[in-house]
Design a protein around this motif. Sequence first.
Motif, PDB file in Angstrom:
ATOM      1  N   LYS A  44       0.830  -1.217   0.000  1.00  0.00           N
ATOM      2  CA  LYS A  44       0.000   0.000   0.000  1.00  0.00           C
ATOM      3  C   LYS A  44       0.859   1.258   0.000  1.00  0.00           C
ATOM      4  O   LYS A  44       0.553   2.228  -0.689  1.00  0.00           O
ATOM      5  CB  LYS A  44      -0.935   0.003   1.203  1.00  0.00           C
ATOM      6  CG  LYS A  44      -2.065  -0.974   1.062  1.00  0.00           C
ATOM      7  CD  LYS A  44      -2.978  -0.947   2.266  1.00  0.00           C
ATOM      8  CE  LYS A  44      -4.061  -2.007   2.090  1.00  0.00           C
ATOM      9  NZ  LYS A  44      -4.986  -2.022   3.210  1.00  0.00           N
ATOM     10  N   VAL A  45       1.929   1.252   0.767  1.00  0.00           N
ATOM     11  CA  VAL A  45       2.804   2.414   0.850  1.00  0.00           C
ATOM     12  C   VAL A  45       3.506   2.652  -0.485  1.00  0.00           C
ATOM     13  O   VAL A  45       3.528   3.776  -0.998  1.00  0.00           O
ATOM     14  CB  VAL A  45       3.827   2.256   1.998  1.00  0.00           C
ATOM     15  CG1 VAL A  45       4.883   3.357   1.954  1.00  0.00           C
ATOM     16  CG2 VAL A  45       3.113   2.254   3.343  1.00  0.00           C
TER      17      VAL A  45
ATOM     18  N   ALA B 105      -2.579   4.178   2.618  1.00  0.00           N
ATOM     19  CA  ALA B 105      -1.200   3.936   3.054  1.00  0.00           C
ATOM     20  C   ALA B 105      -0.975   4.475   4.469  1.00  0.00           C
ATOM     21  O   ALA B 105      -0.328   3.822   5.294  1.00  0.00           O
ATOM     22  CB  ALA B 105      -0.218   4.567   2.080  1.00  0.00           C
TER      23      ALA B 105
END
Length: 175
Positions: A112-113, A162
């Motif tokens: 996600k990041v 994120a």
Amino acid sequence: MCPAATTSGWEIASAIGTMGATVVALWLGLYQWRKDRSRQRDVRAALSKALQTDLATWRQVVEQCRSDFDQKKLTHEQHFVDWVRGLSKPTMPTHERFARILPDLGRPTSTKVVHAYAECLRVAELVSREAERVRGISRDNVQIAADIRPYLDALSNDLSDAITALDPYVTGRKR
């Protein structure tokens, strides 16, 4: 008859010593493992907080751009030029310095990041490419802003996802 086995005091002492050394070695290994794990947790927490700050800062920029565009605060061509310029160069020093450590956060979080950072860079590249194409013609920035505005909703959502994914590492409530 079978001769009786006799055990000397040295054999007993040797066995007890061996068992003691084994216990001490296991204890030292466990102590070192816990110490290393604690250090890794501290590094992950610090990295996560720094990444969260980067992402939150950039999300504020995106939200401000969305708000300015939607509320029609961009009244002059120079406002559009500044709006486009503001989205063309995201500043994300933590990701640039620590991208190699991201896998330590685990697959769901790091995915996600990385996705959020990639989307920031993708949108910035789109904006930069268009701004370069129309260099010096400020009225074309109005069209660039209109073309880029729809991308900002998804970008804002990716940044929020994120930031949320990093929360357990920052607060220390991860597994």
